[in-house]
Structure formats: structure tokens, C-alpha cells
Design an enzyme around this catalytic site. Structure first.
Site, short mmCIF file in Angstrom:
data_model
loop_
_atom_site.label_atom_id
_atom_site.label_comp_id
_atom_site.label_asym_id
_atom_site.label_seq_id
_atom_site.Cartn_x
_atom_site.Cartn_y
_atom_site.Cartn_z
CB ALA A 110 -0.95 -0.01 1.19
N GLY A 161 -6.85 3.42 1.22
CA GLY A 161 -5.84 2.40 1.05
C GLY A 161 -4.45 2.97 0.87
CB CYS A 162 -2.27 3.10 -2.09
SG CYS A 162 -2.36 1.31 -2.42
CB VAL A 163 -4.27 8.05 -0.60
CG1 VAL A 163 -4.17 9.45 0.00
CG2 VAL A 163 -4.32 8.14 -2.12
CB THR A 184 1.47 7.16 0.58
OG1 THR A 184 1.49 5.95 -0.19
CG2 THR A 184 2.59 8.07 0.13
#
Length: 198
Positions: free
Chosen positions: A111, A140-142, A145
Site C-alpha cells: 500500500a 488504502g494506498c493514499v 503513504t
């Protein structure tokens, strides 16, 4: 329980734009992972134009699985990820946001754009002290990060129009939570005004 006090941090002297997984696999509803995200793509095109005009660093991420052992548990949990193979159109950056010379595409498996990637080292190499993060998906990935950005000691800003999610409730809840703890969530126009001061 009341919310904790927080201090808005904005951007530092040398921000970078990190566009998370704005690839065909997530922006094209023909892909099992994709959804229609026209407004998110358009907002990130505006961010890209602004960062390029200010000669500030830009990084893209994509997800590619090059063998069956990579991120095995994650892929077992989310089998649709298996379409993200080398050479597939789904791993390509959306052509409306195509990188230009000097803009790097970071390959990731999980992710976060930071986890087991060279992103932090590349940011440090060009003296970045803060991040503007856009992309997919908010929950998720946002989010992963954003959290890792803070944990690597970068100020983080999230333009709310530049992130999106399949689930509007998850989108709203994660924007709220990121703003409470990990980032300054603000409008695209507010981010553009901050860039003018850099």
C-alpha cells in the site's frame, strides 16, 4: 472523548508531489480494480501543472508484481491485484497525467509508496522537506503513504479533490482521520496558494 489539539504545518521550503497509483488499473472501470475517477484525475492534472511551473519534484507510483512470491499475502487477500503484471496496460500511468522527462515512477508492491521502495532516499537526494499527496485510493494506498510520509518526518498535505475512493463513506472517514493526526487536508485551491509562497 474530545479531539486532540493539532497544529497545521502546511508546506516546507521544498515540497514534492507524490501521485499515488494514478494508473490505468485504478482509473479505468474496465479493470477489476478500477473506478470512474474523472474529477480526481482532473485535480491531479492541475497539481502537476503547478508543480512543473514551480520546478518542484514530482514522483508517481505504480504497482507491479514481477513474480508469484511478491506481496503474496496481500494478493491472496485481494486477488484482483494479480492483473498488475509487467507489460500490462493496467500498470501504466493514466495518459492524462503522463510523466515528463525527469519525473520518476516508483514501483511498489504494497500500500505505502515508502514501504520497500527507494522513495525516501530519492526525496532526500533532492532536499524535499514536505509532500503533497494525491491519488487512489483514499482509504488504502493514499492513507498508507500519508502515514509513512509523516513517519519519515515530512510535512504532509492532502488536497481533498485530488484523492478518491470507491466507497464515499470510507473516503470521508479517512480524510477526517488523516487531518486529525497525520496531514493537513485542505482544498485544491488552498494548496495552490501555498505553492505560490514556496
Amino acid at each position: 472523548m474530545p479531539d486532540l489539539d493539532r497544529q497545521s504545518q502546511g508546506l516546507g521550503h521544498r515540497p514534492a508531489l507524490v501521485l499515488v497509483d494514478l494508473i490505468r488499473g485504478f482509473t479505468d472501470p474496465a479493470c477489476p480494480l478500477g473506478s470512474r475517477e474523472e474529477e480526481v484525475v482532473a485535480a491531479n492534472a492541475i497539481l502537476l501543472e503547478a508543480f512543473r511551473a514551480h520546478h518542484l519534484p514530482v514522483f508517481f507510483t505504480t504497482v507491479i508484481y514481477r513474480d508469484s512470491g511478491q506481496a503474496r499475502v496481500f494478493r491472496d487477500r485481494m486477488p484482483a491485484l494479480n492483473v498488475l503484471q509487467p507489460g500490462s496496460q493496467w500498470v501504466e500511468v493514466d495518459p492524462r497525467l503522463s510523466p515528463v522527462k525527469g519525473e520518476m515512477i516508483i514501483e511498489k508492491r504494497w500500500a505505502s509508496a515508502f514501504f520497500k521502495t527507494p522513495l525516501d532516499a530519492l526525496l532526500r537526494a533532492v532536499q524535499v522537506d514536505s509532500l503533497v499527496i494525491g491519488g487512489l485510493t483514499t482509504s488504502g494506498c493514499v492513507r498508507a503513504t500519508v502515514v509513512d510520509g509523516l513517519q519519515h518526518d515530512y510535512r504532509v498535505v492532502v488536497p481533498r479533490e485530488a484523492v478518491g475512493d470507491r466507497n464515499p463513506d470510507a473516503h470521508a472517514a479517512n480524510l477526517f482521520d488523516m487531518h486529525a493526526k497525520y496531514a493537513d487536508v485542505m482544498s485544491l485551491n488552498e494548496v495552490l496558494k501555498l505553492l505560490e509562497k514556496v
